[in-house]
Motif scaffolding. Structure first.
Motif, PDB file in Angstrom:
ATOM      1  N   ASP A   1       0.873  -1.172   0.000  1.00 51.86           N
ATOM      2  CA  ASP A   1       0.000   0.000   0.000  1.00 51.86           C
ATOM      3  C   ASP A   1       0.912   1.225   0.000  1.00 51.86           C
ATOM      4  O   ASP A   1       1.191   1.805   1.031  1.00 51.86           O
ATOM      5  CB  ASP A   1      -0.912   0.005   1.218  1.00 51.86           C
ATOM      6  CG  ASP A   1      -1.808   1.227   1.253  1.00 51.86           C
ATOM      7  OD1 ASP A   1      -2.059   1.812   0.181  1.00 51.86           O
ATOM      8  OD2 ASP A   1      -2.255   1.604   2.344  1.00 51.86           O
TER       9      ASP A   1
ATOM     10  N   GLY B   1      -0.145   5.114   1.309  1.00 50.07           N
ATOM     11  CA  GLY B   1      -1.398   5.053   2.049  1.00 50.07           C
ATOM     12  C   GLY B   1      -2.628   5.283   1.198  1.00 50.07           C
ATOM     13  O   GLY B   1      -3.568   5.941   1.620  1.00 50.07           O
ATOM     14  N   ARG B   2      -2.657   4.736   0.011  1.00 48.97           N
ATOM     15  CA  ARG B   2      -3.779   4.974  -0.902  1.00 48.97           C
ATOM     16  C   ARG B   2      -5.108   4.472  -0.356  1.00 48.97           C
ATOM     17  O   ARG B   2      -6.143   5.074  -0.589  1.00 48.97           O
ATOM     18  CB  ARG B   2      -3.516   4.315  -2.244  1.00 48.97           C
ATOM     19  CG  ARG B   2      -2.550   5.066  -3.068  1.00 48.97           C
ATOM     20  CD  ARG B   2      -2.752   4.663  -4.488  1.00 48.97           C
ATOM     21  NE  ARG B   2      -1.467   4.521  -5.120  1.00 48.97           N
ATOM     22  CZ  ARG B   2      -1.299   3.957  -6.279  1.00 48.97           C
ATOM     23  NH1 ARG B   2      -2.297   3.452  -6.917  1.00 48.97           N
ATOM     24  NH2 ARG B   2      -0.113   3.884  -6.806  1.00 48.97           N
ATOM     25  N   ILE B   3      -5.080   3.347   0.339  1.00 45.70           N
ATOM     26  CA  ILE B   3      -6.327   2.801   0.874  1.00 45.70           C
ATOM     27  C   ILE B   3      -6.907   3.764   1.900  1.00 45.70           C
ATOM     28  O   ILE B   3      -8.107   4.058   1.887  1.00 45.70           O
ATOM     29  CB  ILE B   3      -6.084   1.403   1.477  1.00 45.70           C
ATOM     30  CG1 ILE B   3      -5.676   0.426   0.374  1.00 45.70           C
ATOM     31  CG2 ILE B   3      -7.321   0.913   2.209  1.00 45.70           C
ATOM     32  CD1 ILE B   3      -5.187  -0.904   0.858  1.00 45.70           C
ATOM     33  N   ASP B   4      -6.068   4.279   2.791  1.00 50.98           N
ATOM     34  CA  ASP B   4      -6.541   5.240   3.794  1.00 50.98           C
ATOM     35  C   ASP B   4      -7.034   6.527   3.145  1.00 50.98           C
ATOM     36  O   ASP B   4      -8.045   7.093   3.561  1.00 50.98           O
ATOM     37  CB  ASP B   4      -5.430   5.569   4.800  1.00 50.98           C
ATOM     38  CG  ASP B   4      -5.085   4.366   5.662  1.00 50.98           C
ATOM     39  OD1 ASP B   4      -5.986   3.526   5.888  1.00 50.98           O
ATOM     40  OD2 ASP B   4      -3.927   4.276   6.095  1.00 50.98           O
ATOM     41  N   LYS B   5      -6.342   7.008   2.128  1.00 48.79           N
ATOM     42  CA  LYS B   5      -6.782   8.215   1.425  1.00 48.79           C
ATOM     43  C   LYS B   5      -8.160   8.002   0.798  1.00 48.79           C
ATOM     44  O   LYS B   5      -9.021   8.872   0.865  1.00 48.79           O
ATOM     45  CB  LYS B   5      -5.775   8.601   0.336  1.00 48.79           C
ATOM     46  CG  LYS B   5      -4.502   9.190   0.858  1.00 48.79           C
ATOM     47  CD  LYS B   5      -3.585   9.528  -0.299  1.00 48.79           C
ATOM     48  CE  LYS B   5      -2.233   9.967   0.187  1.00 48.79           C
ATOM     49  NZ  LYS B   5      -1.309  10.251  -0.929  1.00 48.79           N
TER      50      LYS B   5
ATOM     51  N   LYS C   1     -10.502   5.794   1.736  1.00 49.27           N
ATOM     52  CA  LYS C   1     -11.517   5.695   2.782  1.00 49.27           C
ATOM     53  C   LYS C   1     -11.864   7.068   3.347  1.00 49.27           C
ATOM     54  O   LYS C   1     -13.038   7.370   3.588  1.00 49.27           O
ATOM     55  CB  LYS C   1     -11.037   4.771   3.897  1.00 49.27           C
ATOM     56  CG  LYS C   1     -11.059   3.307   3.496  1.00 49.27           C
ATOM     57  CD  LYS C   1     -10.566   2.441   4.630  1.00 49.27           C
ATOM     58  CE  LYS C   1     -10.590   0.976   4.244  1.00 49.27           C
ATOM     59  NZ  LYS C   1     -10.062   0.120   5.318  1.00 49.27           N
ATOM     60  N   ASN C   2     -10.855   7.911   3.585  1.00 50.81           N
ATOM     61  CA  ASN C   2     -11.110   9.260   4.110  1.00 50.81           C
ATOM     62  C   ASN C   2     -11.877  10.110   3.108  1.00 50.81           C
ATOM     63  O   ASN C   2     -12.751  10.896   3.500  1.00 50.81           O
ATOM     64  CB  ASN C   2      -9.803   9.960   4.482  1.00 50.81           C
ATOM     65  CG  ASN C   2      -9.179   9.367   5.719  1.00 50.81           C
ATOM     66  OD1 ASN C   2      -9.868   8.777   6.549  1.00 50.81           O
ATOM     67  ND2 ASN C   2      -7.873   9.505   5.841  1.00 50.81           N
ATOM     68  N   LYS C   3     -11.574   9.977   1.861  1.00 51.15           N
ATOM     69  CA  LYS C   3     -12.219  10.793   0.826  1.00 51.15           C
ATOM     70  C   LYS C   3     -13.693  10.462   0.679  1.00 51.15           C
ATOM     71  O   LYS C   3     -14.529  11.348   0.495  1.00 51.15           O
ATOM     72  CB  LYS C   3     -11.493  10.575  -0.510  1.00 51.15           C
ATOM     73  CG  LYS C   3     -12.027  11.430  -1.640  1.00 51.15           C
ATOM     74  CD  LYS C   3     -11.183  11.233  -2.883  1.00 51.15           C
ATOM     75  CE  LYS C   3     -11.674  12.097  -4.016  1.00 51.15           C
ATOM     76  NZ  LYS C   3     -10.860  11.925  -5.223  1.00 51.15           N
TER      77      LYS C   3
ATOM     78  N   LYS D   1     -15.680   8.611   2.964  1.00 54.02           N
ATOM     79  CA  LYS D   1     -16.454   8.249   4.163  1.00 54.02           C
ATOM     80  C   LYS D   1     -17.666   9.168   4.344  1.00 54.02           C
ATOM     81  O   LYS D   1     -18.641   8.776   4.969  1.00 54.02           O
ATOM     82  CB  LYS D   1     -15.581   8.262   5.400  1.00 54.02           C
ATOM     83  CG  LYS D   1     -15.125   9.596   5.888  1.00 54.02           C
ATOM     84  CD  LYS D   1     -14.266   9.442   7.127  1.00 54.02           C
ATOM     85  CE  LYS D   1     -13.669  10.758   7.520  1.00 54.02           C
ATOM     86  NZ  LYS D   1     -12.777  10.597   8.661  1.00 54.02           N
TER      87      LYS D   1
END
Length: 83
Positions: A66, A69-73, A75-77, A79
């Motif tokens: 990852d 942190g693409r997965i976290d970006k 999810k944040n975008k 949510k």
């Protein structure tokens, strides 16, 4: 082979695997705005997420990559759209 359909602007380009910093040089027509110095010579740089030196098929190792942190970006975008 048909004439006039193949590109003629092949040049040496550096491809960099961002997961393990492996660099290999090959001919390509890919465009790049970045350059890198490798073994005393400057080449156009193409960044890759995965290559033969990090792909599980070739290495025999299974791992989750990852980068940045693409997965976290993601999810944040999105949510705010979650119900």
């Amino acid at each position: 082979m048909q004439k006039g359909i193949h590109p003629e602007n092949y040049r040496l380009v550096a491809f960099k695997d961002m997961s393990n910093d492996d660099i290999f040089i090959t001919k390509s027509t890919a465009n790049s705005n970045e350059t890198i110095e490798h073994e005393g010579t400057e080449y156009p740089l193409i960044k890759m997420e995965i290559s033969r030196t990090s792909h599980p098929f070739y290495t025999g190792e299974s791992k989750l990559i990852d980068t940045a942190g693409r997965i976290d970006k993601f999810k944040n975008k999105y949510k705010k759209f979650k119900k």
